[in-house]
Design an enzyme around this catalytic site. Structure first.
Site, short mmCIF file in Angstrom:
data_model
loop_
_atom_site.label_atom_id
_atom_site.label_comp_id
_atom_site.label_asym_id
_atom_site.label_seq_id
_atom_site.Cartn_x
_atom_site.Cartn_y
_atom_site.Cartn_z
N THR A 1 -4.06 8.53 -4.76
CA THR A 1 -3.95 8.83 -3.33
C THR A 1 -2.75 9.72 -3.06
O THR A 1 -2.81 10.66 -2.28
CB THR A 1 -3.86 7.52 -2.52
OG1 THR A 1 -5.03 6.77 -2.78
CG2 THR A 1 -3.76 7.77 -1.03
N GLU B 1 0.84 -1.21 0.00
CA GLU B 1 0.00 0.00 0.00
C GLU B 1 0.87 1.26 0.00
O GLU B 1 0.53 2.28 -0.61
CB GLU B 1 -0.94 -0.04 1.22
CG GLU B 1 -1.74 1.21 1.52
CD GLU B 1 -2.95 1.41 0.63
OE1 GLU B 1 -2.76 1.39 -0.59
OE2 GLU B 1 -4.06 1.60 1.15
N1 HSE Z 1 -6.40 7.50 4.60
C1 HSE Z 1 -6.01 7.47 3.22
C2 HSE Z 1 -6.10 8.89 2.67
C3 HSE Z 1 -6.93 6.55 2.48
O1 HSE Z 1 -7.14 9.51 2.86
O2 HSE Z 1 -5.14 9.36 2.06
C4 HSE Z 1 -6.61 6.41 1.03
O3 HSE Z 1 -5.63 5.46 0.78
#
Ligand code: HSE
Length: 306
Positions: free
Chosen positions: A181, A128
């Site tokens: 992201t 990830e």
């Molecule tokens: N918590 C993460 C973000 C989730 O908001 O960037 C997405 O991978």
């Protein structure tokens, strides 16, 4: 057993009040993964239906997970990983978490289930991190544990599986644009005002209390994000219009993960269907195409296909 087929579900991270710590698992869409033991060393990755995802294990999110597990288990063979990607990359419902979570789950299964769920999240985080440029497990944890999860700490990793409320559904409004992201994290100001932090952790505590006390009204009050959402709104087409359309029959709406999808949590399937129809009336008129998803909260997570 030298092969496993699994369905790896999508998920919603942040859930408004819990940036990088709170998440829940969806029934669908799911990626289908087949992982096979190879006689030779190395990791081969095949993606059936998505050209944008790299298949070189050094750049694919499954690669570092598989290599780390092979090393830890001292294996003298490798794995072949085949993925049918039904969770669109960059959609905000955990596409880049599903593949590393599925890899960790499958390799663990094929090598005698030696690792705990927490250890699987730890391995999956290695993948990830490639996709998002930062360590976080708020999509991985609900996919591996099922239901709602809280990532209380990253170092050392601590995940709390939370109870779920009965009859909870989510409507996902997915505009068919890709938002990485990594890019959605770059806009976030690292400094936050104390008043906003107080509101946010008050709501996060309230959200978790609502799950333990089965209090839908409290849950509804806590789905608010005064820190991250205002900074990311520019990436989310028609956000306010969609949230307004859903508001009468939903417990709350917000950006799903890093976006561009929006989640709306509903009590009961009928309310979720009404919300979906109300949103559809808006999105049908837009130039951007949307995919609308209705899913019950998935309390199990990854499932083995018989
Ligand atoms: N918590 C993460 C973000 C989730 O908001 O960037 C997405 O991978």
């Amino acid at each position: 057993m030298n092969k496993i087929d699994i369905n790896v579900p999508s998920s919603v991270a942040n859930v408004s009040c819990g940036f990088d710590v709170l998440g829940f698992c969806l029934q669908g869409p799911c990626d289908k993964m087949t992982v096979k033991i190879k006689k030779t060393k190395g990791v081969d990755i095949k993606i059936i239906n998505e050209k944008s995802v790299p298949t070189n294990p050094r750049y694919n999110v499954c690669g570092p997970v598989a290599f780390a597990m092979i090393k830890k288990l001292n294996l003298n063979h490798g794995f072949q990983i085949t993925i049918t990607k039904n969770i669109k990359p960059g959609s905000g419902i955990g596409s880049s978490a599903a593949s590393p979570a599925g890899t960790a789950f499958a390799i663990n299964y094929l090598t005698g289930n030696k690792f705990s769920k927490l250890e699987l999240v730890e391995f999956a985080m290695l993948g990830e991190e490639i996709a998002s440029g930062a360590k976080h497990a708020d999509n991985l944890a609900p996919v591996i544990f099922g239901g709602f999860t809280l990532v209380r700490s990253l170092e050392p990793l601590d995940v709390i599986k939370l109870p779920s409320l009965e009859n909870l559904y989510a409507v996902i409004t997915h505009p068919l644009i890709e938002l990485k992201t990594k890019d959605a994290r770059l806009v976030i100001d690292k400094k936050i005002k104390l008043e906003k932090a107080i509101l946010q952790w008050g709501n996060l505590g309230g959200f978790i209390a609502s799950l333990y006390t089965k209090n839908y009204e409290l849950l509804s009050k806590t789905i608010k994000d005064v820190i991250i959402e205002p900074q990311r709104l520019k990436f989310i087409p028609n956000f306010k219009e969609i949230v307004n359309a859903a508001s009468k029959y939903t417990l709350g709406s917000g950006i799903s993960g890093a976006g561009p999808s929006i989640f709306s949590i509903c009590k009961g399937k009928t309310n979720a269907e009404i919300v979906l129809e109300a949103i559809k009336k808006i999105t049908d008129k837009k130039v951007i195409k949307y995919n609308l998803i209705l899913s019950e909260i998935n309390t199990v997570g990854i499932k083995i296909i018989d």
